[in-house]
Design an enzyme around this catalytic site. Structure first.
Site, PDB file in Angstrom:
ATOM      1  N   PHE A 109       0.963  -1.180   0.100  1.00 39.17           N
ATOM      2  CA  PHE A 109      -0.022  -0.087   0.053  1.00 39.17           C
ATOM      3  C   PHE A 109       0.901   1.229  -0.099  1.00 39.17           C
ATOM      4  O   PHE A 109       0.382   2.313  -0.406  1.00 39.17           O
ATOM      5  CB  PHE A 109      -0.921  -0.037   1.171  1.00 39.17           C
ATOM      6  CG  PHE A 109      -0.552   0.439   2.509  1.00 39.17           C
ATOM      7  CD1 PHE A 109      -0.590   1.585   2.897  1.00 39.17           C
ATOM      8  CD2 PHE A 109       0.236  -0.371   3.324  1.00 39.17           C
ATOM      9  CE1 PHE A 109      -0.121   2.324   4.125  1.00 39.17           C
ATOM     10  CE2 PHE A 109       0.692   0.146   4.446  1.00 39.17           C
ATOM     11  CZ  PHE A 109       0.605   1.663   4.898  1.00 39.17           C
ATOM     12  N   LYS A 110       1.816   1.157   0.476  1.00 37.24           N
ATOM     13  CA  LYS A 110       3.065   2.399   0.582  1.00 37.24           C
ATOM     14  C   LYS A 110       2.999   3.059  -0.886  1.00 37.24           C
ATOM     15  O   LYS A 110       3.339   3.950  -1.114  1.00 37.24           O
ATOM     16  CB  LYS A 110       4.395   1.904   1.180  1.00 37.24           C
ATOM     17  CG  LYS A 110       4.315   1.234   2.650  1.00 37.24           C
ATOM     18  CD  LYS A 110       3.704   2.511   3.712  1.00 37.24           C
ATOM     19  CE  LYS A 110       3.600   1.880   4.767  1.00 37.24           C
ATOM     20  NZ  LYS A 110       5.042   1.637   5.595  1.00 37.24           N
ATOM     21  N   ASP A 111       2.990   2.167  -1.817  1.00 35.37           N
ATOM     22  CA  ASP A 111       3.140   2.750  -3.502  1.00 35.37           C
ATOM     23  C   ASP A 111       1.992   3.894  -3.315  1.00 35.37           C
ATOM     24  O   ASP A 111       2.253   4.714  -4.296  1.00 35.37           O
ATOM     25  CB  ASP A 111       3.030   1.471  -4.320  1.00 35.37           C
ATOM     26  CG  ASP A 111       4.325   0.511  -4.210  1.00 35.37           C
ATOM     27  OD1 ASP A 111       5.397   1.058  -4.321  1.00 35.37           O
ATOM     28  OD2 ASP A 111       3.956  -0.657  -4.615  1.00 35.37           O
ATOM     29  N   THR A 142       8.018   0.696   3.365  1.00 34.74           N
ATOM     30  CA  THR A 142       8.152   2.132   3.027  1.00 34.74           C
ATOM     31  C   THR A 142       9.320   2.163   2.424  1.00 34.74           C
ATOM     32  O   THR A 142       9.432   2.891   1.514  1.00 34.74           O
ATOM     33  CB  THR A 142       8.217   3.012   4.372  1.00 34.74           C
ATOM     34  OG1 THR A 142       6.994   2.985   5.185  1.00 34.74           O
ATOM     35  CG2 THR A 142       8.711   4.134   4.007  1.00 34.74           C
TER      36      THR A 142
END
Length: 467
Positions: A109-111, A142
Protein backbone atom coordinates in the site's frame (compact mmCIF):
# COMPACT_ATOMS: atom_id res chain seq x y z
CA UNK A 1 -4.01 26.35 2.39
CA UNK A 2 -1.21 26.77 4.93
CA UNK A 3 0.36 24.22 7.29
CA UNK A 4 1.50 24.65 10.89
CA UNK A 5 3.42 22.52 13.39
CA UNK A 6 1.82 20.41 16.11
CA UNK A 7 4.29 22.06 18.52
CA UNK A 8 3.55 25.64 17.53
CA UNK A 9 7.04 26.76 16.52
CA UNK A 10 6.78 26.93 12.73
CA UNK A 11 5.48 29.81 10.64
CA UNK A 12 2.66 28.68 8.32
CA UNK A 13 4.04 27.14 5.14
CA UNK A 14 2.47 26.16 1.79
CA UNK A 15 2.26 22.50 0.76
CA UNK A 16 5.43 22.33 -1.35
CA UNK A 17 7.63 23.83 1.36
CA UNK A 18 6.12 21.50 3.96
CA UNK A 19 6.90 18.34 2.01
CA UNK A 20 10.54 19.40 1.55
CA UNK A 21 10.83 20.22 5.25
CA UNK A 22 9.77 16.79 6.56
CA UNK A 23 9.94 17.15 10.35
CA UNK A 24 9.09 20.71 11.39
CA UNK A 25 11.98 22.86 12.73
CA UNK A 26 10.51 22.67 16.27
CA UNK A 27 10.43 18.86 16.15
CA UNK A 28 6.70 18.71 15.49
CA UNK A 29 4.71 17.49 12.51
CA UNK A 30 2.98 19.58 9.85
CA UNK A 31 -0.83 19.68 9.91
CA UNK A 32 -3.35 21.78 7.96
CA UNK A 33 -4.06 25.15 9.57
CA UNK A 34 -7.71 24.34 8.82
CA UNK A 35 -8.97 21.01 7.50
CA UNK A 36 -10.55 21.40 4.03
CA UNK A 37 -14.23 20.44 3.86
CA UNK A 38 -16.06 18.35 1.23
CA UNK A 39 -19.85 18.63 1.12
CA UNK A 40 -22.28 15.97 -0.10
CA UNK A 41 -22.79 17.61 -3.50
CA UNK A 42 -19.07 17.76 -4.19
CA UNK A 43 -18.65 14.18 -3.06
CA UNK A 44 -21.34 13.02 -5.49
CA UNK A 45 -19.75 15.00 -8.32
CA UNK A 46 -16.60 12.91 -7.87
CA UNK A 47 -18.34 9.56 -8.29
CA UNK A 48 -17.43 9.09 -11.97
CA UNK A 49 -13.81 10.22 -11.76
CA UNK A 50 -10.83 7.99 -12.48
CA UNK A 51 -8.33 7.51 -9.65
CA UNK A 52 -5.83 10.11 -10.97
CA UNK A 53 -8.70 12.57 -11.46
CA UNK A 54 -9.98 11.98 -7.93
CA UNK A 55 -6.43 12.35 -6.58
CA UNK A 56 -6.17 15.71 -8.34
CA UNK A 57 -9.40 16.91 -6.69
CA UNK A 58 -8.56 15.70 -3.17
CA UNK A 59 -4.88 16.70 -3.22
CA UNK A 60 -5.83 20.01 -4.79
CA UNK A 61 -7.59 20.91 -1.54
CA UNK A 62 -4.23 20.69 0.26
CA UNK A 63 -1.69 21.62 -2.44
CA UNK A 64 -3.19 24.99 -3.26
CA UNK A 65 0.25 26.41 -4.17
CA UNK A 66 0.65 23.98 -7.11
CA UNK A 67 -1.10 24.93 -10.38
CA UNK A 68 -3.98 22.52 -11.03
CA UNK A 69 -2.68 21.44 -14.47
CA UNK A 70 0.71 20.57 -12.97
CA UNK A 71 -0.94 18.62 -10.15
CA UNK A 72 -3.13 16.71 -12.62
CA UNK A 73 -0.07 15.75 -14.66
CA UNK A 74 1.75 14.51 -11.56
CA UNK A 75 -1.24 12.42 -10.45
CA UNK A 76 -1.57 10.92 -13.93
CA UNK A 77 2.12 10.02 -14.00
CA UNK A 78 2.08 8.65 -10.45
CA UNK A 79 -0.58 6.02 -11.25
CA UNK A 80 0.23 5.38 -14.91
CA UNK A 81 1.76 1.95 -14.26
CA UNK A 82 -1.08 0.69 -12.03
CA UNK A 83 -3.98 -1.40 -13.40
CA UNK A 84 -6.85 0.67 -14.76
CA UNK A 85 -8.90 0.47 -11.55
CA UNK A 86 -5.78 1.37 -9.49
CA UNK A 87 -7.60 0.38 -6.28
CA UNK A 88 -10.03 -2.52 -6.82
CA UNK A 89 -12.54 -3.54 -4.15
CA UNK A 90 -13.12 -7.28 -3.51
CA UNK A 91 -15.72 -8.88 -1.25
CA UNK A 92 -14.57 -11.78 0.93
CA UNK A 93 -17.96 -12.43 2.56
CA UNK A 94 -19.18 -11.71 6.12
CA UNK A 95 -19.93 -8.13 5.04
CA UNK A 96 -16.21 -7.44 4.62
CA UNK A 97 -14.66 -5.90 1.50
CA UNK A 98 -10.94 -5.62 0.83
CA UNK A 99 -9.65 -2.31 -0.52
CA UNK A 100 -6.91 -3.39 -2.94
CA UNK A 101 -3.94 -1.14 -2.25
CA UNK A 102 -1.14 -3.43 -3.41
CA UNK A 103 -1.27 -3.02 -7.20
CA UNK A 104 1.83 -0.78 -7.39
CA UNK A 105 5.45 -1.62 -8.26
CA UNK A 106 6.43 -2.95 -4.82
CA UNK A 107 3.14 -4.80 -4.16
CA UNK A 108 2.31 -2.84 -0.99
CA UNK A 109 0.00 0.00 0.00
CA UNK A 110 2.95 2.36 0.48
CA UNK A 111 3.16 2.71 -3.32
CA UNK A 112 -0.14 4.60 -3.34
CA UNK A 113 1.40 7.63 -1.66
CA UNK A 114 5.05 7.12 -2.54
CA UNK A 115 4.53 7.19 -6.30
CA UNK A 116 2.88 10.59 -5.93
CA UNK A 117 5.56 11.77 -3.50
CA UNK A 118 8.25 10.91 -6.05
CA UNK A 119 6.52 13.09 -8.62
CA UNK A 120 5.85 16.07 -6.36
CA UNK A 121 9.32 16.05 -4.78
CA UNK A 122 10.98 16.18 -8.18
CA UNK A 123 8.61 18.98 -9.21
CA UNK A 124 9.30 21.07 -6.10
CA UNK A 125 13.08 20.61 -6.37
CA UNK A 126 13.09 21.62 -10.02
CA UNK A 127 11.08 24.72 -9.16
CA UNK A 128 13.73 25.67 -6.59
CA UNK A 129 16.79 24.34 -8.50
CA UNK A 130 17.70 22.36 -5.38
CA UNK A 131 18.55 18.83 -4.21
CA UNK A 132 17.28 16.68 -1.33
CA UNK A 133 18.83 13.82 0.62
CA UNK A 134 16.04 11.64 1.95
CA UNK A 135 16.77 9.90 5.26
CA UNK A 136 14.11 7.37 6.17
CA UNK A 137 13.40 4.36 8.34
CA UNK A 138 11.46 1.29 7.30
CA UNK A 139 10.01 -1.77 8.96
CA UNK A 140 9.58 -3.38 5.56
CA UNK A 141 7.41 -1.69 2.95
CA UNK A 142 8.11 2.06 3.18
CA UNK A 143 11.74 1.59 2.17
CA UNK A 144 11.15 -0.36 -1.01
CA UNK A 145 8.25 1.90 -2.05
CA UNK A 146 10.37 5.02 -1.54
CA UNK A 147 13.37 3.59 -3.34
CA UNK A 148 11.34 2.43 -6.32
CA UNK A 149 9.61 5.83 -6.52
CA UNK A 150 12.85 7.83 -6.29
CA UNK A 151 15.48 5.60 -7.93
CA UNK A 152 17.38 7.32 -10.70
CA UNK A 153 16.08 10.81 -9.90
CA UNK A 154 18.89 13.33 -10.39
CA UNK A 155 17.95 15.70 -7.56
CA UNK A 156 17.27 13.12 -4.84
CA UNK A 157 19.36 10.63 -2.90
CA UNK A 158 17.79 8.09 -0.54
CA UNK A 159 19.36 6.82 2.69
CA UNK A 160 17.03 4.13 4.00
CA UNK A 161 17.56 2.59 7.43
CA UNK A 162 16.13 -0.85 8.19
CA UNK A 163 16.48 -3.18 11.21
CA UNK A 164 18.88 -6.06 10.61
CA UNK A 165 17.09 -9.41 10.39
CA UNK A 166 13.62 -7.96 11.01
CA UNK A 167 12.18 -7.96 7.47
CA UNK A 168 11.00 -10.82 5.28
CA UNK A 169 13.44 -12.16 2.67
CA UNK A 170 11.22 -10.68 -0.05
CA UNK A 171 11.29 -7.24 1.56
CA UNK A 172 15.07 -7.34 1.86
CA UNK A 173 15.49 -8.40 -1.76
CA UNK A 174 13.11 -5.69 -2.97
CA UNK A 175 15.29 -3.03 -1.34
CA UNK A 176 18.81 -4.38 -1.41
CA UNK A 177 18.73 -5.50 -5.07
CA UNK A 178 18.38 -1.88 -6.23
CA UNK A 179 21.71 -0.75 -7.67
CA UNK A 180 20.95 2.87 -8.60
CA UNK A 181 23.69 5.22 -7.41
CA UNK A 182 21.22 7.51 -5.60
CA UNK A 183 19.89 4.69 -3.35
CA UNK A 184 21.74 3.79 -0.14
CA UNK A 185 20.47 0.93 2.03
CA UNK A 186 21.67 0.87 5.64
CA UNK A 187 20.90 -2.12 7.88
CA UNK A 188 21.03 -1.02 11.53
CA UNK A 189 21.65 -3.29 14.50
CA UNK A 190 18.37 -2.98 16.38
CA UNK A 191 14.63 -2.66 15.73
CA UNK A 192 12.58 -0.23 13.64
CA UNK A 193 12.21 2.21 16.54
CA UNK A 194 16.01 2.50 16.74
CA UNK A 195 16.09 3.39 13.04
CA UNK A 196 13.27 5.89 13.49
CA UNK A 197 15.02 7.49 16.47
CA UNK A 198 18.15 8.02 14.38
CA UNK A 199 16.13 9.68 11.62
CA UNK A 200 14.37 11.98 14.07
CA UNK A 201 17.62 12.91 15.78
CA UNK A 202 19.21 14.00 12.51
CA UNK A 203 16.05 15.87 11.50
CA UNK A 204 16.11 17.70 14.83
CA UNK A 205 19.67 18.96 14.27
CA UNK A 206 18.76 21.97 12.12
CA UNK A 207 22.37 22.85 11.30
CA UNK A 208 23.14 19.34 10.00
CA UNK A 209 19.74 19.13 8.29
CA UNK A 210 20.34 22.36 6.37
CA UNK A 211 23.98 21.58 5.55
CA UNK A 212 23.15 18.16 4.14
CA UNK A 213 19.78 19.12 2.54
CA UNK A 214 17.94 16.43 4.51
CA UNK A 215 14.29 15.51 3.93
CA UNK A 216 11.92 12.69 4.81
CA UNK A 217 9.64 10.19 3.09
CA UNK A 218 8.38 8.44 6.19
CA UNK A 219 4.79 9.24 7.04
CA UNK A 220 6.02 12.24 9.00
CA UNK A 221 6.00 13.77 5.48
CA UNK A 222 2.58 15.34 5.03
CA UNK A 223 2.47 14.51 1.31
CA UNK A 224 2.30 10.83 2.27
CA UNK A 225 -0.68 11.41 4.56
CA UNK A 226 -2.60 13.55 2.08
CA UNK A 227 -2.02 11.14 -0.83
CA UNK A 228 -3.41 8.31 1.30
CA UNK A 229 -6.57 10.32 2.02
CA UNK A 230 -7.51 9.81 -1.64
CA UNK A 231 -8.19 6.08 -1.40
CA UNK A 232 -10.60 6.52 1.48
CA UNK A 233 -12.73 8.73 -0.77
CA UNK A 234 -12.26 6.28 -3.67
CA UNK A 235 -13.33 3.28 -1.58
CA UNK A 236 -16.36 5.10 -0.13
CA UNK A 237 -17.52 6.11 -3.60
CA UNK A 238 -17.38 2.45 -4.73
CA UNK A 239 -18.92 0.92 -1.61
CA UNK A 240 -21.96 3.24 -1.65
CA UNK A 241 -24.45 4.55 -4.19
CA UNK A 242 -25.90 7.93 -5.09
CA UNK A 243 -28.85 7.49 -2.71
CA UNK A 244 -26.52 8.17 0.26
CA UNK A 245 -24.94 9.55 2.29
CA UNK A 246 -24.15 6.11 3.68
CA UNK A 247 -21.69 5.54 6.47
CA UNK A 248 -19.01 2.89 6.10
CA UNK A 249 -16.35 1.65 8.51
CA UNK A 250 -12.69 1.13 7.69
CA UNK A 251 -10.32 -1.30 9.39
CA UNK A 252 -6.64 -0.40 9.08
CA UNK A 253 -3.65 -2.59 10.01
CA UNK A 254 -1.55 -0.08 11.94
CA UNK A 255 2.06 0.37 13.04
CA UNK A 256 3.19 3.99 12.66
CA UNK A 257 -0.40 5.39 12.65
CA UNK A 258 0.03 7.06 9.25
CA UNK A 259 -2.46 5.00 7.25
CA UNK A 260 -5.30 5.32 9.75
CA UNK A 261 -4.46 8.99 10.31
CA UNK A 262 -5.29 9.56 6.63
CA UNK A 263 -8.70 8.05 7.35
CA UNK A 264 -9.04 10.39 10.32
CA UNK A 265 -8.31 13.31 7.97
CA UNK A 266 -10.92 12.02 5.50
CA UNK A 267 -13.52 11.78 8.26
CA UNK A 268 -12.71 15.33 9.42
CA UNK A 269 -13.12 16.52 5.83
CA UNK A 270 -16.69 15.23 5.80
CA UNK A 271 -16.43 11.69 4.39
CA UNK A 272 -19.24 9.63 6.03
CA UNK A 273 -17.11 7.23 8.09
CA UNK A 274 -18.76 5.55 11.06
CA UNK A 275 -15.73 3.84 12.58
CA UNK A 276 -12.00 3.71 12.04
CA UNK A 277 -10.90 0.34 13.41
CA UNK A 278 -7.21 0.12 14.32
CA UNK A 279 -5.75 -3.38 14.03
CA UNK A 280 -2.52 -4.04 15.92
CA UNK A 281 -0.27 -7.08 16.10
CA UNK A 282 1.50 -8.31 19.25
CA UNK A 283 3.26 -4.92 19.48
CA UNK A 284 -0.07 -3.49 20.54
CA UNK A 285 0.93 -0.17 22.10
CA UNK A 286 -1.66 1.67 19.99
CA UNK A 287 -4.44 -0.76 20.92
CA UNK A 288 -3.59 -0.21 24.59
CA UNK A 289 -3.68 3.56 24.07
CA UNK A 290 -7.09 3.59 22.41
CA UNK A 291 -8.51 1.27 25.04
CA UNK A 292 -7.06 3.09 28.08
CA UNK A 293 -5.86 6.55 27.04
CA UNK A 294 -2.37 5.76 28.36
CA UNK A 295 0.42 5.78 25.78
CA UNK A 296 3.36 3.64 26.87
CA UNK A 297 5.81 2.75 24.04
CA UNK A 298 8.03 -0.26 24.60
CA UNK A 299 11.80 -0.37 24.59
CA UNK A 300 13.60 -2.00 21.68
CA UNK A 301 14.17 -5.17 23.69
CA UNK A 302 10.42 -5.50 24.28
CA UNK A 303 9.47 -4.91 20.61
CA UNK A 304 8.58 -8.35 19.29
CA UNK A 305 9.57 -9.77 15.91
CA UNK A 306 6.29 -11.02 14.44
CA UNK A 307 4.91 -12.55 11.24
CA UNK A 308 3.44 -9.14 10.33
CA UNK A 309 6.81 -7.34 10.49
CA UNK A 310 5.76 -4.02 8.94
CA UNK A 311 3.78 -3.42 12.14
CA UNK A 312 6.63 -4.25 14.53
CA UNK A 313 6.67 -0.69 15.81
CA UNK A 314 6.30 0.49 19.41
CA UNK A 315 6.51 4.28 18.97
CA UNK A 316 4.10 5.61 16.35
CA UNK A 317 5.31 8.88 14.81
CA UNK A 318 1.93 10.00 13.51
CA UNK A 319 0.09 9.68 16.79
CA UNK A 320 1.23 13.24 17.53
CA UNK A 321 -1.03 14.57 14.77
CA UNK A 322 -4.04 12.87 16.38
CA UNK A 323 -3.03 14.10 19.84
CA UNK A 324 -2.90 17.66 18.46
CA UNK A 325 -6.60 17.48 17.58
CA UNK A 326 -7.47 15.55 20.73
CA UNK A 327 -6.11 18.37 22.95
CA UNK A 328 -7.94 21.10 21.04
CA UNK A 329 -5.01 21.93 18.72
CA UNK A 330 -3.10 23.35 21.68
CA UNK A 331 0.62 22.92 20.94
CA UNK A 332 1.51 23.50 24.60
CA UNK A 333 -0.38 20.36 25.61
CA UNK A 334 1.34 18.39 22.83
CA UNK A 335 4.75 19.52 24.07
CA UNK A 336 3.77 18.64 27.64
CA UNK A 337 2.66 15.13 26.62
CA UNK A 338 5.91 14.44 24.82
CA UNK A 339 7.97 15.84 27.70
CA UNK A 340 6.14 13.46 30.05
CA UNK A 341 6.83 10.63 27.63
CA UNK A 342 10.56 11.44 27.67
CA UNK A 343 10.69 11.82 31.46
CA UNK A 344 8.54 8.92 32.63
CA UNK A 345 8.08 6.64 29.64
CA UNK A 346 4.37 7.31 29.16
CA UNK A 347 1.70 9.98 29.14
CA UNK A 348 -1.83 9.72 30.46
CA UNK A 349 -4.81 11.03 28.49
CA UNK A 350 -7.28 8.59 30.01
CA UNK A 351 -9.67 11.46 30.79
CA UNK A 352 -10.05 11.91 27.03
CA UNK A 353 -10.44 8.19 26.22
CA UNK A 354 -14.28 8.19 25.94
CA UNK A 355 -13.94 10.70 23.09
CA UNK A 356 -11.87 8.28 20.99
CA UNK A 357 -14.93 6.35 19.86
CA UNK A 358 -17.65 8.84 20.76
CA UNK A 359 -16.24 11.88 18.97
CA UNK A 360 -13.65 10.48 16.60
CA UNK A 361 -15.03 7.00 15.87
CA UNK A 362 -11.73 5.21 16.57
CA UNK A 363 -11.76 1.72 18.10
CA UNK A 364 -9.06 -0.94 18.16
CA UNK A 365 -8.07 -4.57 18.61
CA UNK A 366 -5.08 -6.93 18.63
CA UNK A 367 -4.24 -9.93 16.46
CA UNK A 368 -1.62 -12.61 17.16
CA UNK A 369 0.35 -15.04 15.01
CA UNK A 370 -2.22 -17.77 15.67
CA UNK A 371 -4.99 -15.32 14.72
CA UNK A 372 -3.19 -14.47 11.47
CA UNK A 373 -2.83 -18.09 10.44
CA UNK A 374 -6.46 -18.87 11.29
CA UNK A 375 -7.70 -15.79 9.44
CA UNK A 376 -5.64 -16.46 6.31
CA UNK A 377 -7.00 -20.00 6.35
CA UNK A 378 -10.65 -19.04 6.90
CA UNK A 379 -10.62 -16.31 4.23
CA UNK A 380 -9.04 -18.69 1.72
CA UNK A 381 -11.54 -21.46 2.46
CA UNK A 382 -14.53 -19.10 2.24
CA UNK A 383 -13.58 -16.95 -0.74
CA UNK A 384 -10.47 -18.35 -2.43
CA UNK A 385 -8.65 -15.09 -1.64
CA UNK A 386 -5.12 -15.31 -0.23
CA UNK A 387 -4.36 -12.36 2.04
CA UNK A 388 -1.04 -11.29 3.53
CA UNK A 389 -0.43 -11.43 7.32
CA UNK A 390 -1.00 -7.70 7.93
CA UNK A 391 -4.30 -7.74 6.05
CA UNK A 392 -5.19 -10.82 8.09
CA UNK A 393 -4.65 -8.78 11.26
CA UNK A 394 -7.13 -6.29 9.81
CA UNK A 395 -9.76 -8.90 8.94
CA UNK A 396 -9.45 -10.55 12.35
CA UNK A 397 -10.06 -7.29 14.22
CA UNK A 398 -12.72 -6.12 11.73
CA UNK A 399 -14.85 -9.15 12.58
CA UNK A 400 -15.29 -7.77 16.11
CA UNK A 401 -16.83 -4.53 14.82
CA UNK A 402 -19.25 -5.64 12.10
CA UNK A 403 -22.62 -3.88 12.14
CA UNK A 404 -25.75 -4.57 10.13
CA UNK A 405 -26.13 -2.11 7.28
CA UNK A 406 -22.63 -0.67 7.65
CA UNK A 407 -20.13 -1.88 5.02
CA UNK A 408 -16.79 -2.87 6.57
CA UNK A 409 -13.83 -2.03 4.34
CA UNK A 410 -10.46 -3.54 5.27
CA UNK A 411 -7.41 -1.82 3.81
CA UNK A 412 -5.20 -4.40 2.13
CA UNK A 413 -1.55 -4.00 3.05
CA UNK A 414 0.46 -6.08 0.59
CA UNK A 415 0.44 -8.98 -1.83
CA UNK A 416 0.82 -12.35 -0.12
CA UNK A 417 3.97 -13.10 -2.15
CA UNK A 418 5.88 -10.74 0.12
CA UNK A 419 5.25 -13.13 3.03
CA UNK A 420 5.29 -16.52 1.34
CA UNK A 421 6.62 -18.38 4.39
CA UNK A 422 3.63 -17.38 6.53
CA UNK A 423 1.18 -18.17 3.74
CA UNK A 424 2.67 -21.66 3.43
CA UNK A 425 2.39 -22.14 7.20
CA UNK A 426 -1.27 -21.08 7.11
CA UNK A 427 -2.62 -22.95 4.09
CA UNK A 428 0.22 -25.15 2.82
CA UNK A 429 0.44 -23.43 -0.57
CA UNK A 430 3.69 -22.50 -2.30
CA UNK A 431 2.99 -19.17 -3.97
CA UNK A 432 4.12 -18.67 -7.55
CA UNK A 433 6.48 -15.83 -8.47
CA UNK A 434 6.64 -14.14 -11.84
CA UNK A 435 9.96 -14.30 -13.73
CA UNK A 436 10.53 -10.63 -12.82
CA UNK A 437 10.04 -11.32 -9.10
CA UNK A 438 12.22 -14.41 -9.26
CA UNK A 439 14.98 -12.39 -10.93
CA UNK A 440 14.73 -9.80 -8.15
CA UNK A 441 14.93 -12.45 -5.42
CA UNK A 442 18.04 -13.95 -7.03
CA UNK A 443 19.80 -10.63 -7.75
CA UNK A 444 22.91 -9.52 -5.85
CA UNK A 445 22.14 -7.39 -2.81
CA UNK A 446 23.84 -4.13 -1.88
CA UNK A 447 23.58 -2.91 1.72
CA UNK A 448 25.79 -1.20 4.30
CA UNK A 449 25.58 -2.72 7.78
CA UNK A 450 25.94 -0.31 10.67
CA UNK A 451 25.60 -0.30 14.48
CA UNK A 452 22.94 1.82 16.15
CA UNK A 453 25.39 4.71 16.14
CA UNK A 454 24.48 8.28 15.21
CA UNK A 455 28.03 9.55 14.53
CA UNK A 456 28.60 6.66 12.10
CA UNK A 457 25.37 7.49 10.29
CA UNK A 458 26.25 11.19 10.12
CA UNK A 459 29.64 10.34 8.61
CA UNK A 460 28.09 8.00 6.02
CA UNK A 461 25.51 10.57 4.93
CA UNK A 462 28.04 13.41 4.76
CA UNK A 463 30.25 11.29 2.50
CA UNK A 464 27.47 10.22 0.13
CA UNK A 465 24.97 13.11 0.12
CA UNK A 466 24.08 15.26 -2.87
CA UNK A 467 25.04 18.94 -2.65
Amino acid sequence: MQFISTRGGMEPLPYSDTLLEGLAPDGGLAVPEEMPQVDAATLESWRGLSYPELATEVLGLFATDIPRDDLAMMCADAYADFPEAVVPLRSIGEGITLVGLSEGPTLAFKDMAMQFLGQVLEYALEQRDSVLNIVGATSGDTGSAAEHALRGKARVSVFMLSPQGRMSSFQRAQMFSIDDENVHNIAVEGVFDDCQNLVKSLAGDLEFKRAQHLGAVNSINLARITAQVVYYFWAWLRATDADGPVEVSFTVPSGNFGNILSGFFAKQMGLPIRRLVLAANENNVLDEFFRTGIYRPRAAAQTLATSSPSMDISKASNLERFIFDLVGRDPRRVVTAWRELDEQGHFDLSAEQPRFEGEFGIVSGTSTHADRLATIRSVYEASGEIIDPHTADGVKVARSYLEDGVPMLVLETAKPQKFAETIHEAIGIELEFSPELRQMLDAPQRVAEMPDDEPALRSYITKNALH
